[in-house]
Design a protein around this motif. Structure first.
Motif, PDB file in Angstrom:
ATOM      1  N   LYS A  12       0.825  -1.196   0.047  1.00 35.04           N
ATOM      2  CA  LYS A  12      -0.160   0.095   0.004  1.00 35.04           C
ATOM      3  C   LYS A  12       0.924   1.308  -0.017  1.00 35.04           C
ATOM      4  O   LYS A  12       0.535   2.059  -0.675  1.00 35.04           O
ATOM      5  CB  LYS A  12      -0.919  -0.124   1.274  1.00 35.04           C
ATOM      6  CG  LYS A  12      -1.714   1.216   1.589  1.00 35.04           C
ATOM      7  CD  LYS A  12      -2.278   1.033   2.704  1.00 35.04           C
ATOM      8  CE  LYS A  12      -3.128   2.635   3.172  1.00 35.04           C
ATOM      9  NZ  LYS A  12      -3.799   2.605   4.380  1.00 35.04           N
ATOM     10  N   ASP A  19       1.079   6.273  -2.780  1.00 30.78           N
ATOM     11  CA  ASP A  19       0.409   5.316  -2.147  1.00 30.78           C
ATOM     12  C   ASP A  19      -0.798   4.843  -2.824  1.00 30.78           C
ATOM     13  O   ASP A  19      -1.547   5.521  -3.470  1.00 30.78           O
ATOM     14  CB  ASP A  19      -0.007   5.827  -0.628  1.00 30.78           C
ATOM     15  CG  ASP A  19       1.249   5.922   0.453  1.00 30.78           C
ATOM     16  OD1 ASP A  19       2.407   5.363  -0.068  1.00 30.78           O
ATOM     17  OD2 ASP A  19       1.165   6.634   1.327  1.00 30.78           O
ATOM     18  N   ASN A  21      -4.349   3.530  -1.782  1.00 30.82           N
ATOM     19  CA  ASN A  21      -5.031   3.447  -0.548  1.00 30.82           C
ATOM     20  C   ASN A  21      -6.165   2.128  -0.572  1.00 30.82           C
ATOM     21  O   ASN A  21      -6.503   1.719   0.546  1.00 30.82           O
ATOM     22  CB  ASN A  21      -5.888   4.865  -0.457  1.00 30.82           C
ATOM     23  CG  ASN A  21      -5.045   5.693  -0.152  1.00 30.82           C
ATOM     24  OD1 ASN A  21      -3.912   5.752   0.416  1.00 30.82           O
ATOM     25  ND2 ASN A  21      -5.358   6.984  -0.566  1.00 30.82           N
ATOM     26  N   VAL A  23      -5.390  -1.104  -1.373  1.00 38.53           N
ATOM     27  CA  VAL A  23      -4.867  -2.289  -1.698  1.00 38.53           C
ATOM     28  C   VAL A  23      -5.468  -2.945  -0.355  1.00 38.53           C
ATOM     29  O   VAL A  23      -5.857  -4.273  -0.620  1.00 38.53           O
ATOM     30  CB  VAL A  23      -3.249  -2.165  -1.502  1.00 38.53           C
ATOM     31  CG1 VAL A  23      -2.582  -3.341  -1.033  1.00 38.53           C
ATOM     32  CG2 VAL A  23      -2.739  -1.713  -2.823  1.00 38.53           C
ATOM     33  N   ASP A  48      -2.811  -4.040   6.829  1.00 37.93           N
ATOM     34  CA  ASP A  48      -3.347  -3.800   5.765  1.00 37.93           C
ATOM     35  C   ASP A  48      -2.447  -4.173   4.430  1.00 37.93           C
ATOM     36  O   ASP A  48      -2.910  -4.151   3.242  1.00 37.93           O
ATOM     37  CB  ASP A  48      -3.439  -2.415   5.651  1.00 37.93           C
ATOM     38  CG  ASP A  48      -4.573  -1.679   6.406  1.00 37.93           C
ATOM     39  OD1 ASP A  48      -5.470  -2.758   6.875  1.00 37.93           O
ATOM     40  OD2 ASP A  48      -4.652  -0.557   6.887  1.00 37.93           O
ATOM     41  N   GLU A  49      -1.120  -4.560   4.711  1.00 37.26           N
ATOM     42  CA  GLU A  49      -0.319  -4.870   3.364  1.00 37.26           C
ATOM     43  C   GLU A  49       0.713  -5.850   4.090  1.00 37.26           C
ATOM     44  O   GLU A  49       0.947  -6.156   5.193  1.00 37.26           O
ATOM     45  CB  GLU A  49       0.390  -3.550   3.134  1.00 37.26           C
ATOM     46  CG  GLU A  49       1.070  -2.991   4.140  1.00 37.26           C
ATOM     47  CD  GLU A  49       1.565  -1.617   3.280  1.00 37.26           C
ATOM     48  OE1 GLU A  49       1.815  -1.391   2.443  1.00 37.26           O
ATOM     49  OE2 GLU A  49       1.924  -0.533   4.390  1.00 37.26           O
TER      50      GLU A  49
END
Length: 1009
Positions: A12, A19, A21, A23, A48-49
């Motif tokens: 992300k 970036d 957002n 992902v 988140d990633e």
């Protein structure tokens, strides 16, 4: 067994790039989609990633897996072509996507590999991965490979576009199937590519022998063979799977969400009450629920994917037993715990020594001391949870147990049963014939639905599959209720059930009171059955028998699952079901005797049945052949009887049925039924009324003539001939005696008026046109109208607006330019006798042969009575009206004139004075009026569109008699002192009313037409 797995990576945030957002959304969507197919995520991560390089390192770790596996790799984030090579961008650098394939070198168990690169310019990346796959030293070179690029080499990829389209396509393609164990990846990718539109296009690459990547299991796939290694016995497992026998494949258990949640929470919590008692009424589903709980809690591998996802296995050991034998239950526990001594002490000791929690499920037990000796010690163990299926726990001597009553949970099973049947029906057709939502109208139980599902498997390819399933559903419900009713009815339960289902199967409104139900069922079974026993059995089966409060009786009963036929009735077919219905109908008390039916004690729920029985011949004859049935029964019953006459009379039946609702009194119903039955030639009704001792008063009625056109307006009549205008202003003359047509003629120019009289014993008609011409006609068969200009030879004035009327003396009264002329025939000499103040509205020439009387009515409401044959001098009298006239008529003797003004006021003017007559209701519309020397006839239309005829005494000494008509009237006439002719669009009819009686009686002269 093949283990199906997936892994994810996505970046992300970047140090030198913008970036991405979305992902995290893409990762969550793919995790949810692939996890929903039953795939296991390997190397899961939080947050988140995850960097692609971190995933490569995880894949490079040595694998201890021994079973075959498939793997899906999904990568999202930024991608770029650097130099001539595609790179996945990490947070601080790049990675070659082919390294993800190289990292799999040590996983020799791989059988299918699918890699998805959801970045910009990813086509080149997939090509690089494909090359690596072809040269890689994977342990099995036969491993299938699919590579998917979310964009072509020169395209940018929109965030979330691929994942949302992929998730939608997977959901759409997941369907119940016996054959498709995996989703067709190629078809899914076609749908995804189409959804992406012009923004980007997929690039797909395959290697080795992978015709289709079997990496996406169909979550609704069902094994087409019965399972063989479930954790509970096959007969119990059949109930838990939702099938009727262990030899049938499939897992169809549906519903019970709340109950399953209670069971699972009990098995996994630390509540001091370690025992849960599951109870419920007969066929409430205790065994199915407990069996399904035992299978899912143990995590049986043969369970379909969607069941495993809905109910994952519990972190506990599960031991299950079904039966009412405590010793066999003890043996099952000993075998499961590997205890040599089959004693409760040995079992308790083994359970104390076991690590973790143990769930023990017993189904079908009763409250007995032998069970208490087993259950009490087990319920005291700290790590043991008991689940007991008990029909009645009231006498169960246990401490600290909770009760789960299935009856409250099963009060509204329709959505669950609906889902159950949807699954079975979609499986049966494999998507080739979509499941029809008509089953939502069914009210049934699971045991009935199981039978329906089994039957649907057999009839799914029939053209009349709906009716086939309907019949199966009815039989299943009938059989289920027979079983439920055995406690009350014993061996007679089958006969009682068949009686109810058969009698209710031909009309949705039929419901049986207990008394009639008992009488028919007793005759069917050959043994007397008390109505109280039947009512008791019905009251205890609310899930299968519907209670309906009766209008007369306390209760009526009807099957909840009962489909009515769409035929024209049992008399029109000869199927076994129809013959069975007619056989049972002969035992219905209202149809089995010669006495008239007592409608005051007959509930309206039986009316459709009585109507069906009335249309066929029973032991006491056919009710429809009796005038008393037609005239004294409720209209709905007679309508039911007429509806079942047969398909050849469908249109005629409908018109007769409509006529029933208009006849409010017995005599009015008789009159209206007779008119309509003769008009539409429904001989059954017409013949029955002809045999009645009280005649209807209908002399004759023209047959319905839809192809010949409809009448447009009334003309005139004499004692022998009546005339009316048909289509295109064609004049038709009929004989008053029998209604047979005499002559038909067409006059050039639109006819303004028709005047008829009997001159020298011969019926003649005089026609005037809007062009000022006069035509004459002798009403003989084959006669044609002749133009008679000589009649106007001495008449002066404009021909427009000319009106003429013929008198029985052979003279004419002509009104032209407001002047009244008398013309003597055949010499044609004309004498001017009077001038009117305004334009003429209507002209009536009446009186005896030697006493001519002319009534002239002007448009302003002035009435002039001319009597030129008066012995002293021509008699001229004036009778003003308060408002302009609308309709007028004169008595044959010339003494009275009747008029209705535009304000609906009725006025009688004559030589004996002027009278105001009672008018009509404000909502009624008058269409025609006529009078003779003693009576008045008014014809009009009510607000509902029904025609009516009022017959009044000219003196006003008797109340008017209101008679119904089958159609709106066009005209009315008195050919003599007794008979009345009424013209409707369908033709003429003749009545002979008698006004000498207070009640309306009629003289009958039934003649052909």
């Amino acid at each position: 067994m093949i283990r199906r797995r997936f892994c994810l990576s996505g970046v992300k945030t970047y140090s030198n790039l913008d970036d991405l957002n979305f992902v995290p959304d893409e990762i969550r969507t793919m995790r949810r989609t692939l996890g929903g197919l039953g795939l296991e995520e390997i190397f899961p991560f939080e947050g988140d990633e995850r960097d692609h390089d971190d995933l490569r390192r995880e894949l490079s770790k040595p694998s201890q897996e021994t079973e075959d596996e498939t793997l899906i790799i999904y990568c999202t984030g930024h991608g770029a072509v650097i130099g001539k090579s595609f790179k996945l961008l990490t947070r601080d650098g790049t990675i070659d996507p082919s390294s993800l394939i190289s990292a799999l070198d040590g996983r020799s168990t791989l059988r299918q590999v699918l890699i998805i690169i959801d970045t910009c310019h990813s086509e080149q990346g997939i090509d690089r991965v494909h090359t690596e796959m072809c040269v890689s030293a994977l342990g099995t070179p036969r491993a299938g490979f699919w590579g998917i690029a979310a964009s072509r080499a020169t395209e940018t990829a929109a965030q979330r576009a691929f994942t949302e389209a992929f998730a939608t396509a997977v959901t759409r393609r997941s369907r119940p199937s016996w054959a498709a164990s995996h989703l067709d990846l190629a078809e899914i990718l076609k749908e995804v590519d189409h959804s992406l539109g012009d923004r980007q296009a997929l690039w797909v690459s395959a290697a080795h022998a992978a015709a289709n990547a079997d990496v996406l299991p169909n979550p609704q796939y069902q094994q087409p063979v019965p399972p063989t290694s479930l954790s509970i016995p096959s007969d119990w497992a059949a109930r838990a799977r939702g099938v009727s026998s262990a030899t049938r494949p499939g897992f169809f258990f549906s519903g019970r969400q709340e109950a399953m949640d209670v069971l699972r929470k009990h098995s996994d919590d630390d509540d001091p009450d370690s025992t849960l008692v599951v109870t419920g009424g007969h066929s409430s589903g205790k065994s199915a629920l407990l069996g399904h709980f035992a299978m899912t809690a143990a995590g049986d591998d043969e369970l379909p994917t969607d069941i495993r996802l809905r109910w994952p296995s519990l972190p506990a050991d599960v031991i299950a037993f079904r039966g009412d034998d405590p010793m066999m239950a003890l043996r099952t526990l000993s075998a499961a715990l590997a205890v040599d001594h089959r004693t409760i002490d040995a079992v308790v000791s083994a359970l104390r020594a076991r690590p973790g929690r143990t769930v023990i499920v017993f189904d079908g037990i009763t409250a007995s001391s032998a069970w208490e000796d087993l259950l009490v010690p087990l319920g005291q163990l700290p790590h043991v949870r008991l689940v007991l299926g008990v029909a009645s726990p009231a006498n169960l001597r246990l401490r600290g147990y909770r009760v789960l009553d299935l009856d409250p949970f099963g009060r509204h099973p329709d959505p669950d049963v609906h889902d159950y049947l949807a699954l079975r029906m979609n499986l049966a057709t494999e998507g080739r014939k979509p499941w029809n939502a008509y089953t939502t109208r069914w009210a049934y139980t699971f045991d009935t639905a199981v039978t329906i599902g089994d039957r649907y498997d057999e009839v799914a390819w029939q053209d009349d599959v709906t009716s086939a399933v309907d019949r199966t559903a009815m039989r299943a419900a009938q059989e289920a209720w027979s079983v439920d009713a055995e406690d009350d009815l014993g061996a007679q339960a089958d006969a009682v059930a068949e009686t109810l289902w058969t009698l209710c199967s031909h009309d949705d409104m039929v419901a049986l009171p207990a008394q009639e139900w008992a009488v028919v069922a007793s005759a069917h079974a050959g043994v007397s059955i008390a109505a109280e026993r039947i009512a008791s059995a019905a009251a205890r089966s609310d899930r299968l028998i519907e209670f309906r409060p009766g209008e007369i009786t306390a209760a009526c009963w009807r099957p909840r699952l009962c489909f009515t036929t769409k035929s024209d009735g049992p008399s029109s077919r000869n199927t076994p079901a129809d013959r069975r219905l007619l056989e049972l109908l002969t035992h219905l008390p209202q149809l089995s005797g010669d006495d008239p039916i007592d409608w005051a004690t007959t509930d309206s729920a039986l009316w459709p049945l009585i109507g069906i029985g009335a249309s066929v011949r029973t032991r006491s004859g056919r009710l429809l052949d009796r005038s008393s049935f037609l005239l004294d029964s409720p209209p709905q019953v007679v309508q039911h009887a007429i509806r079942h006459l047969g398909p050849d009379e469908r249109r005629s039946r409908t018109n007769v049925m409509h006529a029933l609702s208009a006849g409010e009194t017995r005599d009015n119903r008789a009159l209206l039924l007779d008119i309509v039955a003769r008009r539409y030639e429904v001989d059954v009704v017409a013949d029955a009324l002809a045999r009645d001792e009280r005649a209807t008063g209908v002399d004759w009625v023209h047959k319905n003539r839809p192809k010949l056109g409809r009448l447009q307006r009334w003309a005139a009549c004499t004692e022998n001939v009546a005339a009316a205008a048909g289509p295109r202003d064609e004049l038709i003359f009929w004989a008053v005696e029998d209604g047979r047509e005499r002559v038909r003629t067409q006059v050039p120019g639109l006819a303004r008026g028709v005047s008829m009289a009997t001159v020298a014993g011969e019926d003649r008609a005089l026609l005037t046109t809007h062009q000022g011409e006069i035509w004459s006609l002798r009403c003989r068969s084959g006669e044609k109208a002749e133009r008679r200009p000589e009649m106007l030879r001495d008449v002066h004035g404009s021909p427009h607006g000319l009106t003429a009327a013929l008198h029985s003396s052979g003279r004419l009264i002509i009104v032209a330019d407001r002047w009244v002329w008398i013309v003597d025939l055949p010499n044609g000499h004309a004498t001017r006798v009077h001038q009117l103040e305004s334009d003429l509205h209507s002209l009536h020439v009446v009186g005896a042969q030697d006493d001519l009387v002319a009534w002239c009515v002007t448009r302003e409401g002035r009435i002039r009575r001319l009597a030129p044959d008066s012995a002293l001098q021509p008699d001229l009298r004036m009778f003003p009206l308060p408002r302009p006239p609308l309709y007028t008529a004169a008595s044959p003797d010339g003494q009275h004139l009747l008029s209705m003004d535009v304000g609906k006021g009725l006025h009688l003017r004559g030589t004996r004075g002027a009278h105001e007559l009672p008018g009509l209701a404000a909502s009624e519309s008058l269409r025609a009026l006529a009078m003779n020397d003693t009576s008045i006839a008014l014809a009009g239309v009510s607000p509902g569109g029904r025609g009516w005829l009022d017959v009044r005494d000219i003196t006003g000494s008797r109340a008017p008699t209101r008679l119904p008509l089958d159609d709106h009237p066009l005209g009315v006439g008195f050919p003599d002192t007794e008979r009345i002719l009424v013209a409707r669009p369908a033709g003429l009819l003749r009545l002979t009313p008698h006004l000498s009686l207070r009640d309306t009686h009629y003289k009958s002269t039934v003649l052909g037409t």
